[in-house]
Design an enzyme around this catalytic site. Sequence first.
Site, PDB file in Angstrom:
ATOM      1  N   HIS A 134       0.837  -1.200   0.000  1.00  0.00           N
ATOM      2  CA  HIS A 134       0.000   0.000   0.000  1.00  0.00           C
ATOM      3  C   HIS A 134       0.872   1.250   0.000  1.00  0.00           C
ATOM      4  O   HIS A 134       2.075   1.205   0.304  1.00  0.00           O
ATOM      5  CB  HIS A 134      -0.931   0.004   1.222  1.00  0.00           C
ATOM      6  N   LYS A 353      12.914  -6.109   9.815  1.00  0.00           N
ATOM      7  CA  LYS A 353      12.324  -6.913   8.738  1.00  0.00           C
ATOM      8  C   LYS A 353      13.102  -8.215   8.533  1.00  0.00           C
ATOM      9  O   LYS A 353      12.507  -9.281   8.341  1.00  0.00           O
ATOM     10  CB  LYS A 353      12.283  -6.117   7.425  1.00  0.00           C
ATOM     11  N   HIS A 413       0.948  -5.936   2.321  1.00  0.00           N
ATOM     12  CA  HIS A 413       1.653  -5.185   3.365  1.00  0.00           C
ATOM     13  C   HIS A 413       3.161  -5.471   3.290  1.00  0.00           C
ATOM     14  O   HIS A 413       3.598  -6.447   2.685  1.00  0.00           O
ATOM     15  CB  HIS A 413       1.150  -5.590   4.744  1.00  0.00           C
TER      16      HIS A 413
END
Length: 519
Positions: A134, A353, A413
């Site tokens: 997004h 991450k 996402h």
Amino acid sequence: MGVSNIIESVKGFLAQGLGGSYKYSVLPEHRISSREPRSQSLQKSQEEKFRRTLKLAMTGLIAFAIFFVLVVSSTGNALNNKTSCDTIYQGYQCATEISRHWGQYSPYFSVPSEISNEIPEGCTVTFAQVVSRHGARDPTDSKSGAYAAMIAKIQGNATSYGSGFGFLEDFEYTLGKDELTKFGERELYNSGIKFYDRYRSLAASITPFFRASGQNRVIQSAKNFTRGFHATRVSDESAKADLFPYDIVIISEDEGMNNTLDHGLCTNFEEGAIDEIGDNSKGEWADTFVPDIQARVNENLPGANLTADETIYLMDMCPFTTVAKTDGTPTEFCSLFTAEDWANYGYYYTLDKWYGYGPGNPLGPTQGVGFVNELLARLTGDPVTDHTSTNQTLDADPVTFPLGSKLYADFSHDNDMTAMFSAMGLFTGTEDLDKTNRVGTNETSGYSSAATVPFSARLYVEKLQCGSDADEMVRVLLNDRVMPLDGCGSDELGRCKLSEFVESMKFAMTGGLWDSCFT
């Protein structure tokens, strides 16, 4: 369609509706002699007066129509404002020295590629898949509350403000929660334009199959992408007409739902020790780089006594207030910190991450297995074979999971995309990242959270037919960087034969440790 063309269409429409000409002749013409009776002369005068009045009215109506079209056009083009820091083809172009170090909060930017990312000469694209994050958003609900509290703490306790910090005294916290910003809408609109332009040979006649995870910001991102795609298609004289708005399959993010675009089913990943690996890893790095920044900030804000977490929150305010602006120009928060501070900050989120959803987490890649198996089905035209996170009901229905299409667009996402990249083996050659010493992208095979999952990140998987070669080729681009596909023996242009690419996805095809989710 350009504004001038729209205006001419409006004129033509109005003219046709009033007799088909610009003479505004709506009354029957009369043959009138030079010596007409008074009644005929009066009638002619009245007709001429009526025509003049009507002509003035029509002129005003056309002027209004032109004004309306310009306003609508301007409104539509607001998503593509040329004065914005965001650009269609290169992404974010302001404050590049620091914005490339905002981790997953970085606006999208085109990552330099060692291999040319142009369609190879002599090759035709026969298939293209985009997976997109997004666009830029406001902070999440919990973070927005924490940021507001941090600002309130400064304003309630600071006894003075050092050089550059003075704006904080009267700063009003107005950031929203969870939703796309106008800047984020533009990112996806531009992404739709770019996707159409790159795959124009297919996009001119084929509408992609669109699918989005069910959170509102993801759905709105998909819609803005379709708007950019459609606007470009309409302006393409060679394109076939299509029906807009396009259908978008939305997969629920409700708890317990099978959704390859949103993790949540792997119990041992979502709970317990494995869930904490990412936080613990970035925490180690925070212990290394935050104290000096924290001391400097508190020296400039005596009495505020910001904690280490609050110091990072203050840094977070830079990217979030930046993307909250329509044009995306950096705000005063960004100048509170040095380039070295930002490099350390970026590494903090890179560790998050890597160890949270990437190769550094034993079950991180497992979360991307379902999507990879769906990708293989699309590439080969064979039904999905998977027992992990796929929604078998949706994937078995040609309406909600068609095979044989040539263009696909999915929206998800950052965490889920990180897991997809890991399941695909895109960074298997990268050693686990050091948690106490910053490692640059030259040493991580190009890996960083900013370079992989910025706002509006996009992965392209394209299938190519090259020359007389009977074998189709596969190539993968991540934010414009052609990824080296070491597992399938890619050539100098980053291409693998389709059969060898599929064979290299054994981790996903064999379940990707899914059984470890429940033991």
